[in-house]
Scaffold this active site. Structure first.
Site, PDB file in Angstrom:
ATOM      1  N   ILE A 256     -29.553  58.813 -24.849  1.00 43.41           N
ATOM      2  CA  ILE A 256     -28.308  59.449 -25.269  1.00 43.41           C
ATOM      3  C   ILE A 256     -28.273  60.918 -24.861  1.00 43.41           C
ATOM      4  O   ILE A 256     -27.258  61.417 -24.366  1.00 43.41           O
ATOM      5  CB  ILE A 256     -28.126  59.300 -26.799  1.00 43.41           C
ATOM      6  CG1 ILE A 256     -27.914  57.829 -27.167  1.00 43.41           C
ATOM      7  CG2 ILE A 256     -26.968  60.157 -27.299  1.00 43.41           C
ATOM      8  CD1 ILE A 256     -27.972  57.559 -28.659  1.00 43.41           C
ATOM      9  N   GLU A 257     -29.385  61.624 -25.055  1.00 41.64           N
ATOM     10  CA  GLU A 257     -29.393  63.056 -24.782  1.00 41.64           C
ATOM     11  C   GLU A 257     -29.303  63.386 -23.290  1.00 41.64           C
ATOM     12  O   GLU A 257     -29.086  64.542 -22.926  1.00 41.64           O
ATOM     13  CB  GLU A 257     -30.641  63.722 -25.369  1.00 41.64           C
ATOM     14  CG  GLU A 257     -31.952  63.231 -24.787  1.00 41.64           C
ATOM     15  CD  GLU A 257     -32.539  62.044 -25.529  1.00 41.64           C
ATOM     16  OE1 GLU A 257     -33.739  61.771 -25.329  1.00 41.64           O
ATOM     17  OE2 GLU A 257     -31.813  61.401 -26.307  1.00 41.64           O
ATOM     18  N   ASP A 267     -26.255  61.119 -33.442  1.00 38.37           N
ATOM     19  CA  ASP A 267     -27.524  61.338 -34.136  1.00 38.37           C
ATOM     20  C   ASP A 267     -27.623  60.264 -35.207  1.00 38.37           C
ATOM     21  O   ASP A 267     -26.814  60.216 -36.127  1.00 38.37           O
ATOM     22  CB  ASP A 267     -27.528  62.743 -34.753  1.00 38.37           C
ATOM     23  CG  ASP A 267     -28.618  62.964 -35.791  1.00 38.37           C
ATOM     24  OD1 ASP A 267     -29.581  62.170 -35.846  1.00 38.37           O
ATOM     25  OD2 ASP A 267     -28.504  63.943 -36.560  1.00 38.37           O
ATOM     26  N   ASN A 270     -30.237  60.695 -41.133  1.00 36.97           N
ATOM     27  CA  ASN A 270     -30.459  60.529 -42.561  1.00 36.97           C
ATOM     28  C   ASN A 270     -29.289  61.204 -43.267  1.00 36.97           C
ATOM     29  O   ASN A 270     -28.661  62.107 -42.705  1.00 36.97           O
ATOM     30  CB  ASN A 270     -31.776  61.204 -42.945  1.00 36.97           C
ATOM     31  CG  ASN A 270     -32.196  60.954 -44.376  1.00 36.97           C
ATOM     32  OD1 ASN A 270     -31.605  61.487 -45.313  1.00 36.97           O
ATOM     33  ND2 ASN A 270     -33.231  60.155 -44.551  1.00 36.97           N
ATOM     34  N   GLU A 285     -33.540  60.814 -34.729  1.00 39.59           N
ATOM     35  CA  GLU A 285     -33.005  62.082 -35.220  1.00 39.59           C
ATOM     36  C   GLU A 285     -34.033  63.195 -35.137  1.00 39.59           C
ATOM     37  O   GLU A 285     -33.738  64.307 -34.671  1.00 39.59           O
ATOM     38  CB  GLU A 285     -32.522  61.942 -36.662  1.00 39.59           C
ATOM     39  CG  GLU A 285     -31.973  63.258 -37.210  1.00 39.59           C
ATOM     40  CD  GLU A 285     -31.312  63.131 -38.577  1.00 39.59           C
ATOM     41  OE1 GLU A 285     -30.284  63.795 -38.787  1.00 39.59           O
ATOM     42  OE2 GLU A 285     -31.820  62.373 -39.426  1.00 39.59           O
ATOM     43  N   GLU A 286     -35.260  62.901 -35.573  1.00 40.33           N
ATOM     44  CA  GLU A 286     -36.285  63.935 -35.585  1.00 40.33           C
ATOM     45  C   GLU A 286     -36.607  64.433 -34.175  1.00 40.33           C
ATOM     46  O   GLU A 286     -36.797  65.636 -33.960  1.00 40.33           O
ATOM     47  CB  GLU A 286     -37.544  63.409 -36.267  1.00 40.33           C
ATOM     48  CG  GLU A 286     -37.407  63.197 -37.762  1.00 40.33           C
ATOM     49  CD  GLU A 286     -36.837  61.834 -38.147  1.00 40.33           C
ATOM     50  OE1 GLU A 286     -36.691  61.552 -39.344  1.00 40.33           O
ATOM     51  OE2 GLU A 286     -36.542  61.040 -37.223  1.00 40.33           O
ATOM     52  N   TYR A 325     -41.903  57.815 -28.106  1.00 40.78           N
ATOM     53  CA  TYR A 325     -41.079  57.625 -29.306  1.00 40.78           C
ATOM     54  C   TYR A 325     -42.009  57.312 -30.468  1.00 40.78           C
ATOM     55  O   TYR A 325     -43.016  56.617 -30.301  1.00 40.78           O
ATOM     56  CB  TYR A 325     -40.107  56.463 -29.067  1.00 40.78           C
ATOM     57  CG  TYR A 325     -39.022  56.297 -30.102  1.00 40.78           C
ATOM     58  CD1 TYR A 325     -37.856  57.044 -30.037  1.00 40.78           C
ATOM     59  CD2 TYR A 325     -39.156  55.375 -31.140  1.00 40.78           C
ATOM     60  CE1 TYR A 325     -36.841  56.884 -30.966  1.00 40.78           C
ATOM     61  CE2 TYR A 325     -38.152  55.203 -32.075  1.00 40.78           C
ATOM     62  CZ  TYR A 325     -36.993  55.956 -31.986  1.00 40.78           C
ATOM     63  OH  TYR A 325     -35.989  55.801 -32.923  1.00 40.78           O
ATOM     64  N   ASN A 418     -28.505  52.001 -30.918  1.00 38.10           N
ATOM     65  CA  ASN A 418     -28.785  51.128 -32.058  1.00 38.10           C
ATOM     66  C   ASN A 418     -28.819  51.915 -33.367  1.00 38.10           C
ATOM     67  O   ASN A 418     -29.851  52.033 -34.039  1.00 38.10           O
ATOM     68  CB  ASN A 418     -30.102  50.379 -31.837  1.00 38.10           C
ATOM     69  CG  ASN A 418     -30.083  49.576 -30.555  1.00 38.10           C
ATOM     70  OD1 ASN A 418     -29.034  49.117 -30.117  1.00 38.10           O
ATOM     71  ND2 ASN A 418     -31.239  49.417 -29.937  1.00 38.10           N
ATOM     72  N   TRP A 419     -27.675  52.439 -33.720  1.00 42.02           N
ATOM     73  CA  TRP A 419     -27.523  53.252 -34.932  1.00 42.02           C
ATOM     74  C   TRP A 419     -27.822  52.424 -36.183  1.00 42.02           C
ATOM     75  O   TRP A 419     -27.275  51.343 -36.366  1.00 42.02           O
ATOM     76  CB  TRP A 419     -26.086  53.781 -34.993  1.00 42.02           C
ATOM     77  CG  TRP A 419     -25.669  54.390 -36.297  1.00 42.02           C
ATOM     78  CD1 TRP A 419     -26.250  55.437 -36.928  1.00 42.02           C
ATOM     79  CD2 TRP A 419     -24.551  53.998 -37.103  1.00 42.02           C
ATOM     80  NE1 TRP A 419     -25.571  55.730 -38.088  1.00 42.02           N
ATOM     81  CE2 TRP A 419     -24.530  54.858 -38.218  1.00 42.02           C
ATOM     82  CE3 TRP A 419     -23.583  53.002 -36.990  1.00 42.02           C
ATOM     83  CZ2 TRP A 419     -23.567  54.752 -39.224  1.00 42.02           C
ATOM     84  CZ3 TRP A 419     -22.620  52.892 -37.976  1.00 42.02           C
ATOM     85  CH2 TRP A 419     -22.617  53.751 -39.087  1.00 42.02           C
ATOM     86  N   ALA A 423     -35.944  51.342 -38.504  1.00 38.76           N
ATOM     87  CA  ALA A 423     -36.444  51.521 -39.872  1.00 38.76           C
ATOM     88  C   ALA A 423     -35.369  51.281 -40.921  1.00 38.76           C
ATOM     89  O   ALA A 423     -35.680  50.897 -42.052  1.00 38.76           O
ATOM     90  CB  ALA A 423     -37.015  52.928 -40.024  1.00 38.76           C
TER      91      ALA A 423
END
Length: 471
Positions: A256-257, A267, A270, A285-286, A325, A418-419, A423
């Protein structure tokens, strides 16, 4: 007429932010407490004066600074983490440069923080548009210079932000003490690599001060009707929508970036902006917050997101290259961001934070769960200038002549993937369709969907063709 610095004491935005900043307001001027200013001046003179030439001595100096702004000493684990990184994990050559040049320059930057803040509030249009706490349901934008962002991030590195009241205000932690503490007894090298990204950022900004701007916007879909606005759409509204489906393209590789077209880059957030960026987290996100560290500043003043909210950040510069990752994440070097600049001095990088349902199991297939997710994505993808048109689209089920009215000089789509999966346990097929529907309703011209080689999405591109033929 712009307010002058002499009116600082009367500003509501400053009063909102001040309890969460390490500086003090006296009359109409901003200052460091005297003991903190003295410590910063010593640091600014370099290790020959400050004696700060190692990680363990840096930890002692930061504890002195914290005591000077009425904060407790650093925890033993944070102290040990600072010593471990700068004395053992960093090369001797890089450590020498860090203590001889970077730390003094960061101290000089912090000495300018009061003036940077005064200049920021002086230039803000009114007493509610400067740096302030953006609570839940407070739709607004905070516009910061990259230099002020760098100074605020230095406060976070030096662990100088007050912590009292942050939990009650639903604000995430922003000091870096937890980041360094997590280095201790941690077998995963990814934690060290996260710190390397941030250290690289501080090396870059002290070598050459960035001159652009970054904006942070809380976007809200009101639950109650507002004049001329759009309310939180219900299932019936979505069923009536006449918005045509936008173009949907699938990419099994790339990220994406690295999007080449101008787009809202999602993003996978959380509800507390940044997630585990400043602790042990190291997923989508991190990682984005490590390679674009200016995003971290939003954690200072952005309260957690409710179901009808999203956060859009425009202008955050990328500083680092990476690979891997999760536990395989690695900092691999410098990144020179060549993204064009807009009329407001921001890089045309638009990052939108939307938080998915966490472990939704069966809820993600039920109407309430689907409604929550599609409205969350729609809130993030929406454009404030098109709210009236969105309302019309939700009401005119038989209006098929919408395409000529969605033309725009800004061809800004959505770049996502894959939003809420991984986790968070979401179903990637469902989430891809939800985001496509939300982007189409928001009149975005395209969705570029990155599957990250997810085997379950191998045929996702075929679905676009099927839908288009059926429509």
């Amino acid at each position: 007429m712009e307010p002058s610095a002499s009116g600082l004491a009367a500003r509501g935005d400053l009063r909102s932010a001040l309890p969460f900043l390490p500086v003090v307001l006296r009359g109409d001027s901003i200052f460091w407490p005297p003991a903190a200013q003295e410590s910063l001046r010593a640091l600014a003179l370099g290790p020959d004066v400050s004696r700060v030439a190692s990680g363990d001595v840096l930890a002692d100096a930061l504890t002195d600074l914290r005591l000077a702004v009425a904060l407790p000493a650093l925890s033993p684990r944070a102290t040990d983490g600072l010593a471990l990184f700068f004395d053992d994990l960093l090369s001797r050559a890089q450590a020498r440069g860090w203590f001889a040049e970077v730390v003094p320059n960061l101290a000089r930057l912090l000495l300018r923080l009061p003036a940077l803040l005064e200049d920021h509030y002086d230039k803000a249009a009114d007493d509610a548009s400067g740096l302030r706490i953006l609570a839940s349901q407070d739709a607004a934008i905070v516009h910061l210079s990259q230099e002020l962002v760098a100074a605020l991030l230095t406060c976070a590195l030096f662990c100088l932000f007050p912590t009292d009241g942050r939990a009650e205000a639903s604000l995430p932690n922003i000091n870096f003490d937890g980041l360094f503490a997590a280095l201790i007894h941690n077998a995963r090298q990814s934690q060290e690599q996260k710190v390397r990204c941030l250290v690289h950022y501080f090396e870059r900004v002290t070598d050459s001060t960035p001159t652009g701007f970054v904006s942070f916007e809380r976007k809200v879909l009101p639950r109650r009707a507002v004049s001329g606005g759009l309310t939180y759409p219900d299932v019936d509204a979505w069923m009536k929508s006449s918005a045509p489906l936008c173009q949907f393209r699938v990419f099994s590789s790339d990220f994406i970036e690295d999007e080449e077209q101008e787009a809202l880059e999602v993003d996978f957030a959380n509800r507390y902006l940044g997630g585990g960026a400043l602790s042990r987290g190291c997923v989508q996100e991190e990682i984005r917050f490590m390679i674009n560290p200016e995003l971290i500043v939003g954690m200072l003043f952005m309260a957690s997101m409710d179901d009808n909210e999203a956060i859009e950040i425009v202008g955050a510069e990328r500083f680092s290259q990476y690979m891997g990752y999760g536990s395989s994440f690695r900092f691999v070097g410098d990144y020179l961001d060549s993204t064009p600049i807009d009329s407001m001095g921001r890089r045309r990088t638009r990052i939108v934070a939307i938080d998915a349902l966490d472990c939704p199991t069966r809820l993600q297939y039920e109407s309430s769960g689907l409604l929550r997710e599609v409205n969350k994505a729609f809130c993030g993808f929406s454009d404030q200038s098109k709210l009236q048109l969105y309302t019309k689209l939700f009401q005119d089920a038989n209006d098929k002549d919408i395409s000529p009215r969605i033309s725009s000089d800004e061809y800004i789509g959505v770049s996502t993937g894959n939003w809420g999966c991984g986790a968070f346990g979401g179903n990637p097929e469902i989430k891809s369709m939800i985001q496509w529907i939300a982007a189409s309703q928001a009149l975005r011209p395209f969705v570029n969907y990155y599957t990250f080689e997810d085997a379950s999405l191998e045929r996702l591109g075929e679905i676009y063709g099927i839908f288009i033929r059926l429509c």
